[in-house]
Scaffold this active site. Structure first.
Site, mmCIF file in Angstrom:
data_model
loop_
_atom_site.group_PDB
_atom_site.id
_atom_site.type_symbol
_atom_site.label_atom_id
_atom_site.label_comp_id
_atom_site.label_asym_id
_atom_site.label_seq_id
_atom_site.Cartn_x
_atom_site.Cartn_y
_atom_site.Cartn_z
ATOM 1 N N ASP A 187 0.860 -1.195 0.000
ATOM 2 C CA ASP A 187 0.000 0.000 0.000
ATOM 3 C C ASP A 187 0.891 1.237 0.000
ATOM 4 O OD1 ASP A 187 -2.328 1.516 0.011
ATOM 5 O OD2 ASP A 187 -2.605 1.392 2.180
ATOM 6 N N ASP A 203 2.587 2.442 7.951
ATOM 7 C CA ASP A 203 1.361 1.720 7.599
ATOM 8 C C ASP A 203 1.673 0.393 6.893
ATOM 9 O OD1 ASP A 203 -1.333 1.306 7.425
ATOM 10 O OD2 ASP A 203 -1.748 2.951 6.058
#
Ligand code: ATP
Ligand code: MN
Length: 250
Positions: A187, A203
């Protein structure tokens, strides 16, 4: 006032101070965990959320020594989280043995997975916030920024701060991630890169081992996201093919 009563009052006042800036959407269980974490890490108080994403909220926490941590708290019950977790943990050997039968367990798996990925990356020399601990749905890591004010995301930099050197730094982080940590972020974009004294990758909950099914597709998507962002800012980027060649993948 008797001594034991005084202590009780002090304790209560301290708890209020600890939580007064934390929002009321957190579960009672989460508050208990936050209290335990505070005593373990010498935390004076938690500040208001600096972000509320789809899966988690991030809060700065200040210690009595003036150090800050970033406390990422995963929502314990959202259908979105449940879907995402099933999607990303499916086929990941490290988590196959976990019989996640309810959302809470899935969320805890998710938090543990981010902690594990952060740890592998940190130990492999990727610039990520140093992982401190994970407890159920709460992950604590070093705070990127100053005095509780977070560093900007790559997305938030001004035009003149976005340089070829910065691009090279991001690509070299990607290289360390794949070659040393053997992980694909999955991501990666201008929203999951912070820029402070250096570039930080954040993240990482959905990161998967490079040998996993679909890992190469995710890697290509990560590279394309980064390239698209930098080329939209006028930076000359390497071709996806050339970047893939720099990586030890078969
Ligand atoms: P989203 O769903 O919006 O992508 P998320 O729930 O996936 O968010 P993260 O991207 O890990 O969570 O963190 C959300 C935000 O919190 C980041 O964009 C960043 O602004 C801030 N943040 C995360 N980690 C740290 C850290 N270690 N230090 C400072 N700020 C942080
Ligand atoms: Mn994010």
């Amino acid at each position: 006032m008797k001594l034991f009563e005084k202590k009780k009052v002090e304790k209560r006042r301290k708890d209020e101070d600890l939580f007064k800036v934390v929002d009321s959407t957190l579960s009672p269980r989460t508050y208990v965990l936050l209290e335990e974490i505070a005593s373990k890490l010498n935390i004076d108080y938690y500040l208001g959320a600096i972000s509320s994403g789809k899966e988690a909220k991030v809060y700065p926490a200040k210690t009595f020594d003036g150090k800050y941590y970033a406390v990422k708290i995963y929502y314990v019950s959202t259908s979105a989280s449940k879907r995402a977790i099933q999607k990303y943990t499916f086929g990941d050997k490290r988590f196959e043995d976990i019989k996640a039968t309810n959302t809470r367990k899935l969320i805890i798996t998710w938090a543990r997975k981010e902690f594990k990925n952060l740890s592998i990356m940190y130990e492999s020399g990727v610039n990520v916030p140093k992982p401190i601990l994970v407890k159920e749905n709460i992950l604590v890591m070093d705070f990127i920024g100053e005095n509780g004010k977070r560093a900007p995301l790559l997305k938030e930099l001004s035009e003149d701060e976005i340089t070829k050197d910065l691009y090279d730094e991001v690509i070299s982080q990607l290289e360390i991630m794949v070659n040393k940590a053997k992980l694909v972020h999955g991501d990666l974009s201008e929203y999951n890169i912070m820029v402070w004294d250096k570039v930080y990758i954040i993240d990482v909950s959905q990161a998967i081992f490079i040998e996993s099914e679909n890992a190469i597709d995710l890697l290509i998507r990560d590279i394309e996201n980064v390239n698209k962002f930098f080329s939209s800012k006028g930076i000359e980027v390497y071709s996806t093919e050339d970047i893939l060649k720099r990586l030890n993948i078969t």
